[in-house]
Design an enzyme around this catalytic site. Structure first.
Site, PDB file in Angstrom:
ATOM      1  CG  ASP A  28      -8.975  -4.219  -3.017  1.00  0.00           C
ATOM      2  OD1 ASP A  28      -9.674  -4.085  -2.065  1.00  0.00           O
ATOM      3  OD2 ASP A  28      -7.865  -3.279  -3.283  1.00  0.00           O
TER       4      ASP A  28
ATOM      5  CG  HIS B 244      -2.403   0.411   1.176  1.00  0.00           C
ATOM      6  ND1 HIS B 244      -1.851   2.024   1.340  1.00  0.00           N
ATOM      7  CD2 HIS B 244      -3.477   1.047   0.580  1.00  0.00           C
ATOM      8  CE1 HIS B 244      -3.681   2.771   0.998  1.00  0.00           C
ATOM      9  NE2 HIS B 244      -4.176   1.721   0.686  1.00  0.00           N
TER      10      HIS B 244
HETATM   11  N1  ACO Z   1       4.421  -7.552  -5.191  1.00  0.00           N
HETATM   12  C1  ACO Z   1       5.047  -7.759  -5.045  1.00  0.00           C
HETATM   13  N2  ACO Z   1       5.958  -6.821  -5.020  1.00  0.00           N
HETATM   14  C2  ACO Z   1       5.538  -5.621  -4.685  1.00  0.00           C
HETATM   15  C3  ACO Z   1       4.177  -5.420  -4.340  1.00  0.00           C
HETATM   16  C4  ACO Z   1       3.507  -6.720  -4.770  1.00  0.00           C
HETATM   17  N3  ACO Z   1       1.371  -6.576  -4.668  1.00  0.00           N
HETATM   18  N4  ACO Z   1       4.277  -4.124  -3.991  1.00  0.00           N
HETATM   19  C5  ACO Z   1       4.936  -3.588  -4.355  1.00  0.00           C
HETATM   20  N5  ACO Z   1       6.421  -4.136  -4.250  1.00  0.00           N
HETATM   21  C6  ACO Z   1       7.781  -4.155  -4.189  1.00  0.00           C
HETATM   22  C7  ACO Z   1       7.787  -3.431  -5.505  1.00  0.00           C
HETATM   23  O1  ACO Z   1       7.966  -4.121  -6.695  1.00  0.00           O
HETATM   24  C8  ACO Z   1       8.815  -2.059  -5.367  1.00  0.00           C
HETATM   25  O2  ACO Z   1      10.347  -2.759  -4.579  1.00  0.00           O
HETATM   26  P1  ACO Z   1      11.387  -2.580  -5.468  1.00  0.00           P
HETATM   27  O3  ACO Z   1      11.980  -0.899  -4.193  1.00  0.00           O
HETATM   28  O4  ACO Z   1      12.074  -3.572  -5.157  1.00  0.00           O
HETATM   29  O5  ACO Z   1      11.307  -1.913  -6.915  1.00  0.00           O
HETATM   30  C9  ACO Z   1       8.483  -2.190  -3.684  1.00  0.00           C
HETATM   31  O6  ACO Z   1       7.259  -3.262  -3.408  1.00  0.00           O
HETATM   32  C10 ACO Z   1       8.006  -0.638  -3.395  1.00  0.00           C
HETATM   33  O7  ACO Z   1       6.345  -0.874  -4.676  1.00  0.00           O
HETATM   34  P2  ACO Z   1       6.100   0.610  -5.449  1.00  0.00           P
HETATM   35  O8  ACO Z   1       5.134  -0.233  -6.298  1.00  0.00           O
HETATM   36  O9  ACO Z   1       7.209   1.508  -5.431  1.00  0.00           O
HETATM   37  O10 ACO Z   1       4.762   0.896  -4.154  1.00  0.00           O
HETATM   38  P3  ACO Z   1       4.041   2.252  -4.311  1.00  0.00           P
HETATM   39  O11 ACO Z   1       3.458   2.809  -3.585  1.00  0.00           O
HETATM   40  O12 ACO Z   1       3.979   2.805  -5.554  1.00  0.00           O
HETATM   41  O13 ACO Z   1       2.629   1.061  -4.105  1.00  0.00           O
HETATM   42  C11 ACO Z   1       0.370  -0.496  -4.891  1.00  0.00           C
HETATM   43  C12 ACO Z   1       1.661   0.683  -4.049  1.00  0.00           C
HETATM   44  C13 ACO Z   1       0.476   0.082  -5.511  1.00  0.00           C
HETATM   45  C14 ACO Z   1      -0.003  -0.554  -3.886  1.00  0.00           C
HETATM   46  C15 ACO Z   1       1.740  -1.482  -4.612  1.00  0.00           C
HETATM   47  O14 ACO Z   1       1.744  -2.448  -2.980  1.00  0.00           O
HETATM   48  C16 ACO Z   1       1.479  -2.337  -5.608  1.00  0.00           C
HETATM   49  O15 ACO Z   1       0.530  -2.564  -6.605  1.00  0.00           O
HETATM   50  N6  ACO Z   1       0.267  -3.636  -4.888  1.00  0.00           N
HETATM   51  C17 ACO Z   1      -0.527  -4.439  -5.350  1.00  0.00           C
HETATM   52  C18 ACO Z   1      -1.818  -4.023  -6.092  1.00  0.00           C
HETATM   53  C19 ACO Z   1      -3.103  -4.255  -5.003  1.00  0.00           C
HETATM   54  O16 ACO Z   1      -2.791  -4.646  -4.366  1.00  0.00           O
HETATM   55  N7  ACO Z   1      -3.472  -3.235  -5.413  1.00  0.00           N
HETATM   56  C20 ACO Z   1      -4.493  -2.887  -4.067  1.00  0.00           C
HETATM   57  C21 ACO Z   1      -4.143  -1.510  -3.283  1.00  0.00           C
HETATM   58  S1  ACO Z   1      -5.072  -0.661  -1.500  1.00  0.00           S
HETATM   59  C22 ACO Z   1      -6.249   0.023  -2.666  1.00  0.00           C
HETATM   60  O17 ACO Z   1      -5.943   0.442  -3.316  1.00  0.00           O
HETATM   61  C23 ACO Z   1      -7.806   0.000  -1.979  1.00  0.00           C
END
Ligand code: ACO
Length: 429
Positions: free
Chosen positions: A364, A307
């Site tokens: 979620d 998140h």
């Molecule tokens: N699975 C694997 N790796 C992940 C995940 C995941 N679900 N989420 C984040 N990471 C990793 C990224 O690859 C990144 O790694 P790095 O630092 O080695 O490059 C690090 O964790 C940070 O992630 P970001 O994508 O930079 O974080 P950001 O804050 O931009 O994104 C997000 C947050 C979009 C929610 C992300 O965690 C994600 O894609 N999660 C899966 C989708 C999801 O469940 N979305 C619902 C969110 S809740 C809502 O909106 C109601």
């Protein structure tokens, strides 16, 4: 003396004011930075940028705190009704009995959609995604209420638009579902409460009376409350941004629905269940899928994990996880996908990759399991999220209008080609 931040640029020091929120959180106010220094700030994805000040929702991602208008989410989910929470979010205070009765009465009054609207549904492909339909239909509402397109309308008119939106959203959502089944659509039954009425329109048939199971009503009520607002997330920011151009509220909400649909935002709830099913059909090797999620060359991510703001735990996910056990038990549902979810969570939470990046289950991760248990089809999950989030979107829009915020218009740092002369086609090689 008030606190300031100092910034030194090319040997010159500038003082920037600090804004402090009611929970002590601080922001450096850079609104005059460009005028004074010629510099803008750069923060791609707004990871560290406050776009507004707001009185609606307080969230502390490090401590896992979420409050609507000061009330902890745990208390509201346990004790309140969704309409009560909608009133709170929109008006700032909990309603008394008379105020709630009036509020619910106004919603009931507007629950029908214009008969002509029903014809629109006939022309969507039978496999159209309900979020695409919902976004289009909510935008179409503005064409049925052209007065809504005039900015700065009297507050009574704005109120009516708000009631119409809250009242018609479940009706539109249920009609979109009925069309995918080829079933007759159900008119709202205004004797029923908000949640019961939605269930009646979704699952009722003209041939027999539908009576919603109280366990289902309770579960859905909780889920709607947990989704009701989440401060400046992607869809709420979209609603505020579209609204800031003085586009009408229906269009702003329609844009919010489109933003919510994405799999990185609300669309994740559909992706989670599809992912859990894929893992199960693939033989249930959890470690294999966790490894895939960690592999930078593999686009797969664990949906429902991570998140932008929660870096410890998502309080909504904790409430849902606890209730999913109870609800499934009370409904007598034994969903094998729940075991996969639990196992996946266990493995991921012990994994260094997830620990290091502070990736925890989000709202979620478990919500889809409850939706499934109460009979909501997977493609409708994000629609359920939209229904819950609607009061939050409206409150965010209302606050933006009442605070007379200017049009949202970020700047950029241009990294493209410098000026060059047009090359005629014959000289381009
Ligand atoms: N699975 C694997 N790796 C992940 C995940 C995941 N679900 N989420 C984040 N990471 C990793 C990224 O690859 C990144 O790694 P790095 O630092 O080695 O490059 C690090 O964790 C940070 O992630 P970001 O994508 O930079 O974080 P950001 O804050 O931009 O994104 C997000 C947050 C979009 C929610 C992300 O965690 C994600 O894609 N999660 C899966 C989708 C999801 O469940 N979305 C619902 C969110 S809740 C809502 O909106 C109601």
């Amino acid at each position: 003396m008030s606190e300031t931040a100092k910034i030194t640029l090319e040997g010159k020091t500038y003082e920037l004011p600090i804004t402090t929120g009611s929970e002590g959180e601080k922001a450096i106010d850079i609104s005059k930075l460009r005028a004074e220094t010629g510099c803008i700030t750069l923060d791609i994805g707004y990871k560290n940028t406050g776009s507004t000040t707001s009185k609606i929702t307080f969230l502390d991602g490090e401590k896992g705190i979420l409050r609507y208008r000061g009330y902890p989410i745990e208390q509201l989910a346990e004790k309140a009704s969704f309409t009560e929470v909608a009133y709170l979010i929109l008006n700032g205070e909990l309603p008394n009995a008379k105020q709630l009765q009036e509020f619910e009465g106004n919603i009931r009054y507007h629950s029908l959609v214009h008969e002509d609207m029903k014809r629109f549904f006939e022309f969507f492909p039978s496999n159209a995604h309900p979020m695409g339909i919902l976004s289009a239909m909510v935008s179409s509402l503005s064409t049925f209420y052209p007065k809504s397109q005039t900015p700065n309308r009297p507050s009574k008119d704005v109120e009516r638009t708000i009631y119409r939106l809250i009242a018609k959203m479940p009706t539109l959502a249920a009609i979109s579902y009925k069309y995918t089944l080829g079933h007759p659509t159900m008119y709202p039954n205004n004797k029923l409460g908000y949640v019961e009425n939605f269930l009646h329109m979704m699952f009722g048939l003209p041939t027999e009376e539908y009576v919603a199971d109280p366990v289902t009503v309770d579960a859905l009520n909780k889920l709607l409350i947990l989704h009701a607002d989440h401060e400046q997330n992607c869809s709420a920011s979209t609603v505020r941004m579209v609204g800031s151009s003085q586009a009408n509220l229906y269009s702003a909400i329609s844009a919010g629905i489109a933003a919510l649909w994405g799999p990185l935002h609300g669309g994740a709830n559909q992706q989670v269940i599809e992912m859990l099913e894929t893992i199960r059909n693939d033989g249930g090797d959890i470690q294999k899928w966790v490894n895939k999620a960690k592999d930078k060359d593999d686009p797969f991510r664990l949906f429902g994990f991570g998140h932008r703001v929660y870096k410890n735990f998502d309080p909504r996910a904790q409430i849902i996880k606890k209730s999913s056990d109870q609800i499934l038990k009370r409904l007598g549902v034994n969903d094998p996908v729940l075991d996969i979810a639990r196992h996946l969570e266990e493995v991921a939470l012990k994994d260094e990759y997830f620990i290091e990046r502070k990736l925890y289950p989000n709202v979620d991760f478990y919500s889809g399991i409850i939706y499934r248990a109460i009979g909501i089809p997977t493609r409708m999950f994000t629609v359920m999220f939209a229904m819950g989030r609607l009061p939050g979107w409206i409150a965010q829009w209302k606050e933006m209008v009442e605070d007379k915020e200017p049009i949202s218009r970020p700047r950029q740092i241009y990294t493209g080609a410098n000026q060059r002369n047009y090359v005629p086609m014959s000289d381009r090689g």
